[in-house]
Design a protein around this motif. Sequence first.
Motif: not given
Length: 734
Positions: A627, A630, A639, A641, A653-655, A671, A712
């Motif tokens: 990733a 951001l 962002a 990926i 994708a985990q923010l 997410f 991320l």
Amino acid sequence: MTFPRSLFLASTILAFHCNPSFARNESPAKAIERADKTLKAMTPEEKTILTHGIMPLKILPNSPEPPAEAIPGAGYIKGIPRLGVPALYETDASLGVSYVFGLRKDGATALPSGLAQASTWNPALIEKAGRMIGAETRAKGFNVLLAGGVNLMRDPRNGRNFEYLGEDPLLAGTLVGHAIRGIQSNHIISTIKHFAFNGQETARKLVDSKISAANAHESDLLAFKIGIEIGDPGSVMCAYNKVNGHSACDNNWLLNTVLKHDWGYKGFVMSDWGAVPSLGAALNGLDQQSGEQLDTAVFFGDTLAAAAKSNPVYAKRLDDMNRRILWAIYNNGLDANPAKPGGVIDFKAHGDIAEQVARQGIVLLRNERGVLPLAASTKRIAVIGGYANSGVLSGAGSSQVQAEGGPAVYIPAGNGDENSSFIAESYHNSVPLKALRAAAPNAEITYRNGRYIAEAVAQAKKSDVAIVFATQWTSEGFDVPDMSLPNGQDALLAAVAAANPNTVVVLETGGPVMMPWLDSTAAVIEAWYPGARGAEAIAAVLTGKVNPSGKLPVTFPAHKDQLPRAEVDGMDSTEPSFLGMPDLKGQALVADYDIEGSNIGYRWNALKGNKALFPFGHGLSYTSFAASGLKTDGARASARITNTGKADGATIAQLYLVSRTGKPARRLVSFQRVELVAGQSKPLAMTIDPRLLGDWRDGNWTIVAGDYGFALGEDAEHLGPVTTVRLKGRTWRD
């Protein structure tokens, strides 16, 4: 619903197909208008028909014969034919239509456990799964599904964790909301449950969950609120436990102040089965008494009618109770689209949905030397343990689902008391050994049950790969005493891993477990309780037909001392029974949730500097992802990926929020599941719920002005570059 003291179970079912794409019958405003019109036409005698119901099963001591029109299931509430108000036919639960001891002589499609569903991080798929189990509910003639379990995991030893959706309010609330939306698309009512802070099964009817208002709103209540916002459930089911000294089903703060006043909830609150303490619960926000035979008295029938006749406060409350139940009926079109038994189910299509959830919910925890996926050249595979020659494990209790014919393996459990026949370790007829042989036809695959370690070791030594299936059975009604694998499985795993460096472990568990053998293994996958097609999904992941994409919705602790409470509350006070009702001999029992407050799971670890065995959000793939770029203004984030590996795959994708006003923080704020072919890159567009950046104070949410950092992450512990944005302070009411 939850099965009470003299009625616990293993459950099974059959399933029938019906149109999964119904729309609502009424607008919410029209439903209110119709509810008011019906209410005005009701006689005083009719006003207590909808406020209480029975459990229509002839298996309770001294139970009367259920009405002829009732369907064996969790509950039955009479209708008012004169006014066109349908009866309510209720069935469990979140994982499918429950078996109810096989009394209906049918079966249904079992979804994977709640934790497996949560591991998909895929709201669209979970909504599809909700439509499926809602269709089967309707086809059996039921119009209320007691689904929507969203209690956050505050202790990994809770016997009911497998039903729920993890430890994070954003993830759990989002997924449960979509599940409810799918269920209710069939013109049936879904609940959301158990409201609230029902964090353990041991002494569940006695324990007092202590928590401040701020901590409550920033954790479990936020999960419920998000779920209600997305799913608009017709009913909320209150819980067995106390909250701050008052029964959850007799709790003015929870039911009146928070749910109905502050949140403006329009539907009705039904009790859990056997959870109504008195008539006064009506004034404190309870609208319907469920399974009335299980309470000490029928409070919401003649007693309520007499109170309404003599007391205008009760009279007004009784009108409100009916209005809420009628609104839920009309808002979901139960009257215009009556459910009828005998519908037809496409078991193949529904099984495909269950398998899709299992495939996306399996989490690859460890994969040393690229042992997985299994090489096509693998000649000899030893499969060991876990009844892998017979089926896949399921969790027990009111959520138990079985296919037609019942379980493939059934192991009674209990203390030799009246409940022993109602709790059983059971396995779905989806056979890992058979599925692996079909997926790897060129390999010689043998099986050993693992009862004798020496025999398992001998077979492992002769094989290229050893696959050990390890199980942890859990159930509603009691907690597990620790996080070990029972029945000597840890010793078996250690011995097999020492004998064969290519040992792969397949976990079928109700929650996190300890892994003292981990460093000796080549690979570990967490399959949870994988449902009706679990074996096929496991085989697909092991052989590479499916690239694993599941991510943990809970933290796997490295050791017990990382938990806020070292012991399960009440577990050591006395011998716990199978229904969470130990004899505490007058002792006060308090679960102090203010210890961790809203810092549950990964947030507790971040606060304390703990490193998990496997952190929240962890999950490996057969490819790799990166990733970059951001950007965020605190309300939206973007962002890119990229799949940087050689295989097609999906990731999450985990923010995370990582700092607030110069102080460390850790919170999942958005997410998104992303599917990418090898070498492909996609832009991400994510939104951030402002409640996840703020604090709840005196009825309002507040964001303090200052710098906020975001990153991320591969998971909650492994984060990328931090992007900082300055936010203005603001306060608002939810």
